[in-house]
Design a protein around this motif. Sequence first.
Motif, short mmCIF file in Angstrom:
data_model
loop_
_atom_site.label_atom_id
_atom_site.label_comp_id
_atom_site.label_asym_id
_atom_site.label_seq_id
_atom_site.Cartn_x
_atom_site.Cartn_y
_atom_site.Cartn_z
N LEU A 1 0.82 -1.21 0.00
CA LEU A 1 0.00 0.00 0.00
C LEU A 1 0.86 1.26 0.00
O LEU A 1 0.48 2.28 -0.58
N GLU A 2 2.02 1.19 0.64
CA GLU A 2 2.94 2.32 0.68
C GLU A 2 3.77 2.42 -0.60
O GLU A 2 4.57 3.35 -0.76
N GLY A 3 3.60 1.47 -1.52
CA GLY A 3 4.32 1.49 -2.79
C GLY A 3 5.76 1.02 -2.69
O GLY A 3 6.55 1.24 -3.60
N LYS A 4 6.11 0.36 -1.61
CA LYS A 4 7.50 -0.06 -1.40
C LYS A 4 7.81 -1.42 -2.01
O LYS A 4 8.95 -1.71 -2.35
N ILE A 5 6.79 -2.29 -2.11
CA ILE A 5 6.98 -3.61 -2.70
C ILE A 5 5.79 -3.95 -3.58
O ILE A 5 4.75 -3.30 -3.51
N GLN A 6 5.97 -4.99 -4.37
CA GLN A 6 4.88 -5.55 -5.16
C GLN A 6 4.72 -6.99 -4.71
O GLN A 6 5.69 -7.75 -4.73
N LEU A 7 3.53 -7.36 -4.27
CA LEU A 7 3.34 -8.67 -3.69
C LEU A 7 3.41 -9.81 -4.68
O LEU A 7 3.82 -10.90 -4.35
N SER A 8 3.02 -9.59 -5.90
CA SER A 8 3.01 -10.69 -6.86
C SER A 8 3.71 -10.30 -8.13
O SER A 8 3.55 -9.20 -8.64
N GLN A 9 4.53 -11.20 -8.62
CA GLN A 9 5.19 -11.01 -9.91
C GLN A 9 4.33 -11.53 -11.04
O GLN A 9 4.60 -11.28 -12.20
#
Length: 105
Positions: free
Chosen positions: A92-100
């Motif tokens: 939500l904070e834009g720091k990671i992407q959960l799924s590739q």
Amino acid sequence: YEHLDNHIVTFDDVADMSERDIGILIKALSATDLAIALKAADTDVATKFFGTMSQRAATILQEDISSMAPLRASEVSAAQKRILETARKLELEGKIQLSQKEEMY
């Protein structure tokens, strides 16, 4: 959270994240939660986590896991849930992407 739930359903799904994103996630987690979650995790998931860590950090974590007393399933589940909540917060904070995995239609 409905949108996010489509990306990551279980702790094992974390293995689909990029190594970079797993590294960011690890830094945001408590060492205790990570050790508890990985103690009961699928070998592929644990390997992915250890692979993103320095050799020294991975060795220390593996030693911590080896020396742990048996855990209740509820303890493991609670630790894995906290990790998923942290992952969702970081997304939500834009720091990671959960799924590739890209959705295909």
